[in-house]
Write a protein that holds these residues in place. Structure first.
Motif, PDB file in Angstrom:
ATOM      1  N   ASP A  66      41.980  15.838  50.018  1.00 39.07           N
ATOM      2  CA  ASP A  66      41.052  16.065  48.920  1.00 39.07           C
ATOM      3  C   ASP A  66      41.428  17.364  48.232  1.00 39.07           C
ATOM      4  O   ASP A  66      41.882  18.307  48.880  1.00 39.07           O
ATOM      5  N   GLU A  67      41.223  17.413  46.934  1.00 32.09           N
ATOM      6  CA  GLU A  67      41.466  18.637  46.185  1.00 32.09           C
ATOM      7  C   GLU A  67      40.211  19.497  46.242  1.00 32.09           C
ATOM      8  O   GLU A  67      39.101  19.011  46.051  1.00 32.09           O
ATOM      9  N   ILE A  68      40.402  20.789  46.557  1.00 34.34           N
ATOM     10  CA  ILE A  68      39.269  21.704  46.628  1.00 34.34           C
ATOM     11  C   ILE A  68      39.464  22.812  45.607  1.00 34.34           C
ATOM     12  O   ILE A  68      40.568  23.025  45.106  1.00 34.34           O
ATOM     13  N   ALA A  69      38.388  23.523  45.322  1.00 31.65           N
ATOM     14  CA  ALA A  69      38.473  24.657  44.409  1.00 31.65           C
ATOM     15  C   ALA A  69      39.285  25.771  45.073  1.00 31.65           C
ATOM     16  O   ALA A  69      39.256  25.933  46.300  1.00 31.65           O
ATOM     17  N   ASN A  70      39.999  26.538  44.270  1.00 33.47           N
ATOM     18  CA  ASN A  70      40.806  27.640  44.782  1.00 33.47           C
ATOM     19  C   ASN A  70      39.886  28.771  45.250  1.00 33.47           C
ATOM     20  O   ASN A  70      39.206  29.395  44.437  1.00 33.47           O
ATOM     21  N   PRO A  71      39.867  29.075  46.556  1.00 33.94           N
ATOM     22  CA  PRO A  71      38.962  30.121  47.048  1.00 33.94           C
ATOM     23  C   PRO A  71      39.438  31.532  46.683  1.00 33.94           C
ATOM     24  O   PRO A  71      38.692  32.489  46.857  1.00 33.94           O
ATOM     25  N   PHE A  72      40.661  31.678  46.185  1.00 37.68           N
ATOM     26  CA  PHE A  72      41.203  32.995  45.878  1.00 37.68           C
ATOM     27  C   PHE A  72      41.040  33.396  44.423  1.00 37.68           C
ATOM     28  O   PHE A  72      41.381  34.492  44.049  1.00 37.68           O
ATOM     29  N   LEU A  73      40.526  32.481  43.592  1.00 37.36           N
ATOM     30  CA  LEU A  73      40.303  32.823  42.187  1.00 37.36           C
ATOM     31  C   LEU A  73      39.147  33.801  42.071  1.00 37.36           C
ATOM     32  O   LEU A  73      38.094  33.610  42.690  1.00 37.36           O
ATOM     33  N   GLN A  74      39.347  34.841  41.302  1.00 40.03           N
ATOM     34  CA  GLN A  74      38.285  35.819  41.071  1.00 40.03           C
ATOM     35  C   GLN A  74      37.416  35.338  39.916  1.00 40.03           C
ATOM     36  O   GLN A  74      37.948  34.917  38.889  1.00 40.03           O
ATOM     37  N   PRO A  75      36.097  35.408  40.036  1.00 40.59           N
ATOM     38  CA  PRO A  75      35.250  35.038  38.914  1.00 40.59           C
ATOM     39  C   PRO A  75      35.485  36.009  37.746  1.00 40.59           C
ATOM     40  O   PRO A  75      35.816  37.167  37.965  1.00 40.59           O
ATOM     41  N   ASP A  76      35.319  35.505  36.532  1.00 42.78           N
ATOM     42  CA  ASP A  76      35.514  36.355  35.355  1.00 42.78           C
ATOM     43  C   ASP A  76      34.554  37.526  35.396  1.00 42.78           C
ATOM     44  O   ASP A  76      33.382  37.389  35.733  1.00 42.78           O
ATOM     45  N   GLY A  77      35.070  38.704  35.044  1.00 46.44           N
ATOM     46  CA  GLY A  77      34.256  39.909  35.010  1.00 46.44           C
ATOM     47  C   GLY A  77      34.159  40.619  36.348  1.00 46.44           C
ATOM     48  O   GLY A  77      33.455  41.610  36.504  1.00 46.44           O
ATOM     49  N   ALA A  78      34.897  40.134  37.361  1.00 43.67           N
ATOM     50  CA  ALA A  78      34.828  40.780  38.669  1.00 43.67           C
ATOM     51  C   ALA A  78      35.861  41.873  38.789  1.00 43.67           C
ATOM     52  O   ALA A  78      36.867  41.882  38.197  1.00 43.67           O
TER      53      ALA A  78
END
Length: 100
Positions: A88-100
Protein backbone atom coordinates in the motif's frame (compact mmCIF):
# COMPACT_ATOMS: atom_id res chain seq x y z
CA UNK A 1 34.31 -18.31 -4.25
CA UNK A 2 33.52 -21.19 -6.55
CA UNK A 3 33.91 -21.11 -10.31
CA UNK A 4 30.17 -21.40 -10.92
CA UNK A 5 28.21 -18.60 -12.53
CA UNK A 6 27.01 -15.84 -10.25
CA UNK A 7 23.32 -16.14 -9.39
CA UNK A 8 21.09 -13.17 -8.70
CA UNK A 9 20.45 -12.31 -5.08
CA UNK A 10 16.79 -11.75 -5.88
CA UNK A 11 14.67 -14.91 -6.07
CA UNK A 12 12.06 -13.96 -8.66
CA UNK A 13 10.61 -17.47 -9.01
CA UNK A 14 7.99 -16.71 -6.35
CA UNK A 15 6.75 -13.71 -8.40
CA UNK A 16 6.22 -15.54 -11.72
CA UNK A 17 2.62 -15.18 -12.93
CA UNK A 18 1.99 -12.57 -10.23
CA UNK A 19 1.74 -8.80 -10.40
CA UNK A 20 4.96 -6.83 -9.93
CA UNK A 21 5.95 -3.19 -9.96
CA UNK A 22 9.28 -2.39 -11.63
CA UNK A 23 11.20 0.87 -11.31
CA UNK A 24 13.75 1.52 -14.02
CA UNK A 25 16.71 3.86 -14.29
CA UNK A 26 15.69 7.24 -15.64
CA UNK A 27 12.51 7.31 -13.56
CA UNK A 28 10.21 5.04 -15.59
CA UNK A 29 7.85 2.86 -13.61
CA UNK A 30 5.79 -0.07 -14.92
CA UNK A 31 3.48 -2.70 -13.45
CA UNK A 32 2.49 -6.00 -14.98
CA UNK A 33 2.45 -9.76 -14.63
CA UNK A 34 5.93 -11.30 -14.44
CA UNK A 35 6.13 -14.01 -17.10
CA UNK A 36 9.84 -14.73 -17.05
CA UNK A 37 13.35 -13.59 -16.14
CA UNK A 38 16.98 -14.62 -16.49
CA UNK A 39 20.20 -14.41 -14.48
CA UNK A 40 20.90 -10.92 -15.88
CA UNK A 41 17.58 -9.70 -14.43
CA UNK A 42 15.98 -9.20 -17.85
CA UNK A 43 12.24 -9.32 -17.12
CA UNK A 44 9.30 -10.24 -19.32
CA UNK A 45 6.08 -8.52 -18.21
CA UNK A 46 2.63 -9.14 -19.68
CA UNK A 47 -0.27 -6.67 -19.52
CA UNK A 48 2.28 -3.99 -18.62
CA UNK A 49 1.19 -0.47 -17.77
CA UNK A 50 3.56 2.50 -17.57
CA UNK A 51 2.95 5.35 -15.15
CA UNK A 52 3.54 8.56 -17.09
CA UNK A 53 5.92 11.13 -15.66
CA UNK A 54 5.21 14.72 -14.70
CA UNK A 55 6.29 17.17 -17.42
CA UNK A 56 7.67 19.59 -14.82
CA UNK A 57 9.57 16.96 -12.81
CA UNK A 58 10.56 13.87 -14.84
CA UNK A 59 11.40 11.90 -11.68
CA UNK A 60 7.79 12.14 -10.40
CA UNK A 61 5.10 9.88 -11.77
CA UNK A 62 1.50 10.96 -12.29
CA UNK A 63 -1.77 9.04 -12.06
CA UNK A 64 -1.89 8.91 -15.87
CA UNK A 65 -1.02 5.53 -17.36
CA UNK A 66 -0.46 3.99 -20.75
CA UNK A 67 -0.90 0.34 -21.64
CA UNK A 68 2.18 -1.33 -23.10
CA UNK A 69 1.13 -4.99 -23.32
CA UNK A 70 3.95 -7.56 -23.44
CA UNK A 71 7.35 -5.98 -22.76
CA UNK A 72 10.95 -6.90 -21.93
CA UNK A 73 12.74 -4.84 -19.27
CA UNK A 74 16.50 -4.93 -19.77
CA UNK A 75 18.23 -6.10 -16.60
CA UNK A 76 20.75 -3.26 -16.53
CA UNK A 77 17.86 -0.76 -16.29
CA UNK A 78 16.00 -2.52 -13.46
CA UNK A 79 16.41 -0.77 -10.10
CA UNK A 80 13.53 -2.22 -8.09
CA UNK A 81 11.13 -5.16 -8.35
CA UNK A 82 8.30 -5.42 -5.83
CA UNK A 83 5.03 -7.37 -5.68
CA UNK A 84 1.85 -5.40 -6.27
CA UNK A 85 -0.16 -7.61 -3.91
CA UNK A 86 0.22 -6.76 -0.25
CA UNK A 87 1.70 -3.30 -0.75
CA UNK A 88 0.00 0.00 0.00
CA UNK A 89 1.15 3.54 -0.65
CA UNK A 90 1.44 5.65 2.50
CA UNK A 91 2.03 9.33 3.09
CA UNK A 92 5.69 10.36 3.40
CA UNK A 93 6.36 10.66 7.16
CA UNK A 94 9.48 12.79 6.52
CA UNK A 95 7.74 15.64 4.71
CA UNK A 96 7.72 18.82 6.75
CA UNK A 97 4.40 20.67 6.87
CA UNK A 98 4.47 24.07 5.18
CA UNK A 99 5.56 26.85 7.51
CA UNK A 100 7.46 24.53 9.86
Amino acid sequence: MSGSRKETVLDLAKFVDKGVQVKLTGGRQVTGTLKGYDQLLNLVLDEATEFLRDADDPLKTTDQTRRLGLIVCRGTAVMLVSPTDGTDEIANPFLQPDGA
